[in-house]
Design an enzyme around this catalytic site. Structure first.
Site, PDB file in Angstrom:
ATOM      1  N   HIS A  44      -3.826   0.703   7.898  1.00 34.00           N
ATOM      2  CA  HIS A  44      -2.473   1.279   7.865  1.00 34.00           C
ATOM      3  C   HIS A  44      -2.444   2.517   6.949  1.00 34.00           C
ATOM      4  O   HIS A  44      -1.917   3.573   7.328  1.00 34.00           O
ATOM      5  CB  HIS A  44      -1.503   0.197   7.374  1.00 34.00           C
ATOM      6  CG  HIS A  44      -0.078   0.623   7.248  1.00 34.00           C
ATOM      7  ND1 HIS A  44       0.929   0.092   8.020  1.00 34.00           N
ATOM      8  CD2 HIS A  44       0.520   1.534   6.434  1.00 34.00           C
ATOM      9  CE1 HIS A  44       2.089   0.661   7.679  1.00 34.00           C
ATOM     10  NE2 HIS A  44       1.860   1.543   6.718  1.00 34.00           N
ATOM     11  N   GLU A  45      -3.050   2.386   5.751  1.00 34.38           N
ATOM     12  CA  GLU A  45      -3.040   3.518   4.804  1.00 34.38           C
ATOM     13  C   GLU A  45      -3.944   4.651   5.293  1.00 34.38           C
ATOM     14  O   GLU A  45      -3.608   5.834   5.156  1.00 34.38           O
ATOM     15  CB  GLU A  45      -3.473   3.052   3.407  1.00 34.38           C
ATOM     16  CG  GLU A  45      -2.608   1.959   2.802  1.00 34.38           C
ATOM     17  CD  GLU A  45      -1.117   2.236   2.886  1.00 34.38           C
ATOM     18  OE1 GLU A  45      -0.705   3.403   2.773  1.00 34.38           O
ATOM     19  OE2 GLU A  45      -0.365   1.267   3.081  1.00 34.38           O
TER      20      GLU A  45
ATOM     21  N   CYS B 107       6.559  -0.622   6.724  1.00 29.56           N
ATOM     22  CA  CYS B 107       6.110   0.600   6.065  1.00 29.56           C
ATOM     23  C   CYS B 107       7.272   1.135   5.241  1.00 29.56           C
ATOM     24  O   CYS B 107       8.408   1.182   5.734  1.00 29.56           O
ATOM     25  CB  CYS B 107       5.705   1.623   7.133  1.00 29.56           C
ATOM     26  SG  CYS B 107       5.124   3.181   6.446  1.00 29.56           S
ATOM     27  N   LEU B 108       6.997   1.554   4.009  1.00 32.24           N
ATOM     28  CA  LEU B 108       8.071   2.082   3.162  1.00 32.24           C
ATOM     29  C   LEU B 108       8.670   3.357   3.747  1.00 32.24           C
ATOM     30  O   LEU B 108       9.795   3.724   3.408  1.00 32.24           O
ATOM     31  CB  LEU B 108       7.559   2.343   1.742  1.00 32.24           C
ATOM     32  CG  LEU B 108       7.075   1.098   0.973  1.00 32.24           C
ATOM     33  CD1 LEU B 108       6.578   1.497  -0.412  1.00 32.24           C
ATOM     34  CD2 LEU B 108       8.167   0.050   0.876  1.00 32.24           C
TER      35      LEU B 108
ATOM     36  N   GLY C   4       0.848  -1.177   0.000  1.00 32.37           N
ATOM     37  CA  GLY C   4       0.000   0.000   0.000  1.00 32.37           C
ATOM     38  C   GLY C   4       0.884   1.228   0.000  1.00 32.37           C
ATOM     39  O   GLY C   4       2.062   1.157   0.366  1.00 32.37           O
TER      40      GLY C   4
ATOM     41  N   HIS D 200      -2.057   6.746   7.627  1.00 28.22           N
ATOM     42  CA  HIS D 200      -1.129   7.673   6.951  1.00 28.22           C
ATOM     43  C   HIS D 200      -1.845   8.975   6.581  1.00 28.22           C
ATOM     44  O   HIS D 200      -1.280  10.066   6.722  1.00 28.22           O
ATOM     45  CB  HIS D 200      -0.590   7.065   5.660  1.00 28.22           C
ATOM     46  CG  HIS D 200       0.626   6.210   5.834  1.00 28.22           C
ATOM     47  ND1 HIS D 200       1.782   6.663   6.417  1.00 28.22           N
ATOM     48  CD2 HIS D 200       0.876   4.923   5.479  1.00 28.22           C
ATOM     49  CE1 HIS D 200       2.693   5.691   6.412  1.00 28.22           C
ATOM     50  NE2 HIS D 200       2.164   4.623   5.854  1.00 28.22           N
TER      51      HIS D 200
ATOM     52  N   GLN E 188       2.979   9.875   1.678  1.00 30.16           N
ATOM     53  CA  GLN E 188       4.309   9.256   1.638  1.00 30.16           C
ATOM     54  C   GLN E 188       5.119   9.714   0.426  1.00 30.16           C
ATOM     55  O   GLN E 188       6.341   9.548   0.406  1.00 30.16           O
ATOM     56  CB  GLN E 188       4.189   7.730   1.604  1.00 30.16           C
ATOM     57  CG  GLN E 188       3.675   7.145   2.894  1.00 30.16           C
ATOM     58  CD  GLN E 188       3.615   5.639   2.795  1.00 30.16           C
ATOM     59  OE1 GLN E 188       2.647   5.091   2.303  1.00 30.16           O
ATOM     60  NE2 GLN E 188       4.668   4.960   3.230  1.00 30.16           N
TER      61      GLN E 188
HETATM   62 NI    NI Z   1       3.093   2.768   5.557  1.00 33.91          NI
END
Ligand code: NI
Length: 177
Positions: A144-145, A102-103, A49, A148, A54
């Protein structure tokens, strides 16, 4: 298409939240291009995701996809989807702990509690209304998204930080074999 630069932990954009879009904005060439670039970026870095914040865009957009992902080899498939202005509502009060990465927090994993079943409402990539139920890992990725887009990271959701693990130690000691 372009691969976009991903903001990492500490960059203020990850904490600032995101604004909603109108259906007309969704249809604009700028947003359509951003959606394509976000998908490209997510795939390049093997994310499941990616939220617009991000990639330094404070907009309520997330893309997700789980398909033969080397970072999450044992997880069920989730078809490519775009969620714009997402709203979520837990359908069960139960939550489950599982590993997340997470990226924006590279090479780290931790166990995070998440609701197991959600109702999700959002606009899709064409600006049309979506209304569906998600469970399990799909529901986890959406939460999770969603976080963000509201300035939160999974670290904030961990009740117990003692499970935080560097990726190599995670693979050595904790990954499902
Ligand atoms: Ni993330």
């Amino acid at each position: 298409m372009s691969i976009l630069k991903v903001a990492r932990l500490g960059h203020p954009v990850l904490r600032a939240g995101a604004r909603t879009l109108t259906a007309k904005e969704v249809a604009s060439p700028e947003i359509q291009r951003l959606l394509r670039d976000m998908v490209e970026t997510m795939r390049e870095y093997n994310g499941v995701g990616l939220a617009a914040v991000q990639v330094h865009e404070p907009l309520q957009i997330a893309v997700l996809e789980v398909a033969d992902n080397p970072r999450y080899p044992d997880k069920p498939a989730v078809p490519l989807s775009v969620l714009i202005n997402p709203r979520i509502e837990p359908l069960e009060q139960t939550s489950e702990d599982d590993w997340e990465g997470c990226l924006s927090v590279p090479d780290i994993r931790g166990r995070v509690p998440r609701y197991t079943k959600l109702r999700v409402r959002a606009l899709n990539h064409e600006g049309r209304e979506l209304d569906f139920v998600a469970g399990g890992f799909h529901a986890r990725v959406i939460q999770h998204e969603f976080d963000h887009l509201n300035g939160k990271l999974y670290l904030d959701r961990m009740g117990d930080l003692s499970t935080l693990a560097h990726l190599q130690e995670y693979i050595r000691y904790w990954a499902e074999k």
